[in-house]
Write an enzyme that holds these catalytic residues in place. Structure first.
Site, PDB file in Angstrom:
ATOM      1  N   HIS A 158       0.863  -1.184   0.000  1.00  0.00           N
ATOM      2  CA  HIS A 158       0.000   0.000   0.000  1.00  0.00           C
ATOM      3  C   HIS A 158       0.894   1.226   0.000  1.00  0.00           C
ATOM      4  O   HIS A 158       1.722   1.406   0.878  1.00  0.00           O
ATOM      5  CB  HIS A 158      -0.919   0.027   1.230  1.00  0.00           C
ATOM      6  N   CYS A 159       0.717   2.081  -1.010  1.00  0.00           N
ATOM      7  CA  CYS A 159       1.558   3.267  -1.155  1.00  0.00           C
ATOM      8  C   CYS A 159       0.754   4.510  -0.808  1.00  0.00           C
ATOM      9  O   CYS A 159      -0.213   4.842  -1.509  1.00  0.00           O
ATOM     10  CB  CYS A 159       2.083   3.367  -2.591  1.00  0.00           C
ATOM     11  N   PRO A 160       1.108   5.228   0.269  1.00  0.00           N
ATOM     12  CA  PRO A 160       0.352   6.443   0.626  1.00  0.00           C
ATOM     13  C   PRO A 160       0.482   7.548  -0.410  1.00  0.00           C
ATOM     14  O   PRO A 160      -0.403   8.394  -0.533  1.00  0.00           O
ATOM     15  CB  PRO A 160       0.977   6.857   1.966  1.00  0.00           C
TER      16      PRO A 160
END
Length: 308
Positions: A158-160
């Site tokens: 998961h990439c913010p």
């Protein structure tokens, strides 16, 4: 874990399983439908990071265009570099949008029901695995994301900065995003160095429409930003290419999951992620975009994500 003989005696959401099985849970038709809708994660941190990303890219575009190129007396130099840099910036931002607004491969929530299991026509003793957090049957290589609150097929991480998971359906756009950001960061570094030497040679009198102190601060900040962005995106790009070639996601590598049968070889994996035989479409983030279908779709709200 669900097995057919004991299906009636065990609740559907009891304990988390770490070894998902069964590829047929999600059909190819459902995956195509997932990529044809808008998906947006309502996460405060992710939305702030996505805004910062856009702000920094637009800042770089502003400095390159209005501080470096427009004041230049060399019209050809200004036009050629302006068109190239702005085109690359558009490609980078489009890749970012498509990464952020594409369903990464979410497994339908709450599909681990007795009725659905019966419709699968499982053989006696055949085993399925489910996630107790979103109460869904977990396909092979799916992992649960605590931010998206869904199980994601072939979840990498998961990439913010894109406010989304990188998974089966949007990994291509994330790779393009990191590639284009690395390219425009390198481009900005080169233009910054050339602009600095030009300004030093002309004693800062004709190199910019801004005052020398302001121009220096803007260029220095752009130079630092470009170095940081180039370092980060180059590492992420190489990591993604390695994951695609080895057909092993970062989440699988961190959990030290053993290689399973059926993983693709290097070139087949590249063609699967980018779509078909090598062509310019591989590096085109607009490929496959259907605006009319997105605009005319109906809106649904389910949990932390906003999908259309």
């Amino acid at each position: 874990m669900l097995s057919l003989p004991r299906m009636q005696s065990h609740p559907l959401c009891d304990e988390e399983q770490q070894h998902p099985l069964l590829e047929r849970v999600a059909s190819p038709a459902s995956l195509r439908g997932a990529t044809a809708r808008v998906w947006f994660i309502q996460d405060g941190c992710g939305m702030v990071c996505a805004f910062i990303t856009w702000f920094l890219v637009l800042y770089a575009d502003f400095v390159v265009t209005f501080v470096m190129l427009l004041p230049s007396k060399n019209v050809a130099y200004a036009v050629v570099n302006g068109v190239l840099f702005n085109s690359l910036a558009v490609m980078a931002l489009t890749s970012h949008l498509r990464t952020m607004l594409t369903d990464p491969g979410a497994v339908p929530k709450g599909n681990a029901t007795k009725e659905y299991l019966s419709s699968l026509q499982l053989k006696p003793g055949e085993v399925l695995y489910k996630c107790p957090k979103c109460c869904s049957i977990k396909p092979q290589r799916a992992h649960h994301c605590s931010i998206c609150k869904r199980c994601i097929r072939k979840m990498d991480h998961h990439c913010p900065w894109v406010n989304n998971c990188v998974g089966e359906n949007n990994q291509r756009f994330f790779v393009l995003f990191t590639m284009y950001i690395a390219v425009i960061s390198t481009y900005a570094l080169v233009l910054s160095v050339l602009q600095f030497f030009t300004c030093v040679r002309t004693d800062w009198s004709e190199c910019s429409d801004f005052s020398p102190p302001v121009a220096v601060l803007l260029i220095i900040f752009l130079f630092i930003e470009a170095i940081l962005f180039l370092t980060f995106t180059a590492v992420m790009f190489s990591t993604q290419i390695q994951s695609i070639c080895s057909d092993e996601m970062v989440a699988e590598r961190l959990k030290d999951e053993k290689l399973q049968k059926g993983r693709r070889v290097r070139w087949e994996s590249m063609k699967t992620v980018f779509g078909g035989q090598p062509s310019l479409l591989w590096i085109n983030p607009f490929a496959g975009l259907r605006l009319r279908k997105l605009i005319t779709s109906q809106t649904l709200r389910t949990g932390p994500e906003f999908s259309v």
